[in-house]
Design an enzyme around this catalytic site. Structure first.
Site, PDB file in Angstrom:
ATOM      1  N   ASP A  63       0.864  -1.174   0.000  1.00 25.20           N
ATOM      2  CA  ASP A  63       0.000   0.000   0.000  1.00 25.20           C
ATOM      3  C   ASP A  63       0.909   1.236   0.000  1.00 25.20           C
ATOM      4  O   ASP A  63       2.065   1.152   0.400  1.00 25.20           O
ATOM      5  CB  ASP A  63      -0.876  -0.043   1.256  1.00 25.20           C
ATOM      6  CG  ASP A  63      -1.686   1.216   1.431  1.00 25.20           C
ATOM      7  OD1 ASP A  63      -2.347   1.624   0.457  1.00 25.20           O
ATOM      8  OD2 ASP A  63      -1.642   1.796   2.532  1.00 25.20           O
ATOM      9  N   ASP A 118      -0.191   5.050   0.853  1.00 28.49           N
ATOM     10  CA  ASP A 118      -0.447   6.020   1.925  1.00 28.49           C
ATOM     11  C   ASP A 118      -0.650   5.317   3.268  1.00 28.49           C
ATOM     12  O   ASP A 118      -1.511   4.446   3.399  1.00 28.49           O
ATOM     13  CB  ASP A 118      -1.681   6.868   1.589  1.00 28.49           C
ATOM     14  CG  ASP A 118      -1.532   7.610   0.255  1.00 28.49           C
ATOM     15  OD1 ASP A 118      -0.430   7.609  -0.324  1.00 28.49           O
ATOM     16  OD2 ASP A 118      -2.541   8.174  -0.212  1.00 28.49           O
ATOM     17  N   LYS A 171      -4.710  -0.931   6.176  1.00 29.88           N
ATOM     18  CA  LYS A 171      -6.169  -1.018   6.284  1.00 29.88           C
ATOM     19  C   LYS A 171      -6.638  -2.453   6.081  1.00 29.88           C
ATOM     20  O   LYS A 171      -5.978  -3.246   5.406  1.00 29.88           O
ATOM     21  CB  LYS A 171      -6.842  -0.129   5.227  1.00 29.88           C
ATOM     22  CG  LYS A 171      -6.815   1.353   5.577  1.00 29.88           C
ATOM     23  CD  LYS A 171      -7.795   2.105   4.689  1.00 29.88           C
ATOM     24  CE  LYS A 171      -7.924   3.554   5.148  1.00 29.88           C
ATOM     25  NZ  LYS A 171      -8.820   4.298   4.256  1.00 29.88           N
TER      26      LYS A 171
HETATM   27 MG   LIG Z   1      -3.152   3.049   3.326  1.00 25.64          MG
END
Ligand SMILES: [Mg+2]
Ligand SMILES: [Zn+2]
Length: 192
Positions: A8, A10, A135
């Site tokens: 990922d 961010d 996440k």
């Molecule tokens: Mg992220």
């Protein structure tokens, strides 16, 4: 090749600032460049896959997103890291911008982005897969891919870990950040 690691962007590789639109706000998280270098050196392909629904939501333009993308690549190149693939999903089913309003297959936890990368890089089905993100959508994408899943505590990670536990979803391992994730992947590769 020892495996492919889907990363990922961010909250995992760079600071999570919420709808990043300013290239000067790109900040590599502590240990993330070093961890990426280690993984490359150990023979892992590195593929960045990122939801950027800010485009569909009108939070930033395609030109701004491209500038952030270039700043992201430049920051890592300065640190000696070149990713094997970097891909974004600009969509959202309820986006305000019609061109990007879509229930797509590439928004995580959909596997459209990694599926395309696996084909394009001709990664054999037998190649071990890993997903690192902050996440539960990253974790869920990883489960669908048959990957080992790592949730990191940076970005939204700590909050996501708590809500995931409540919902009965869990990554294979929860670790503080990229440094520990890279160490886990390298040692996991040796075990298998
Ligand atoms: Mg992220
Ligand atoms: Zn998409």
């Amino acid at each position: 090749m020892r495996g492919i690691v889907f990363l990922d962007r961010d909250g995992t590789l760079i600071e999570e600032v919420g709808y990043l639109r300013d290239p000067s706000a790109v900040r590599i998280l502590p240990g993330a460049a070093e961890a990426s270098r280690l993984l490359s050196r150990e023979g892992f392909l590195l593929a960045v896959v990122s939801n950027q629904a800010g485009l569909a939501k009108g939070k930033f333009t395609a030109v701004e997103m491209e500038a952030v993308h270039r700043a992201f690549l430049a920051a890592f190149e300065t640190e000696g890291v070149v990713f094997d693939a970097v891909e974004y999903c600009p969509h959202h089913p309820e986006g305000a911008v019609e061109a990007y309003r879509r229930a797509c297959g590439c928004r995580k936890p959909g596997t459209g982005l990694p599926d395309g990368i696996l084909r394009r890089l001709r990664v054999p089905d037998s190649c071990p897969r890993f997903v690192v993100g902050d996440k539960m959508s990253d974790v869920s994408m990883g489960v669908r891919l048959g990957a080992a899943t790592i949730l990191v505590g940076t970005g939204y990670g700590n909050a996501e870990n708590v809500s995931g536990e409540r919902a009965g979803i869990a990554p294979d391992v929860f670790l503080p950040g990229m440094r520990e994730a890279a160490g886990w992947i390298v040692s996991h590769g040796k075990d298998s």
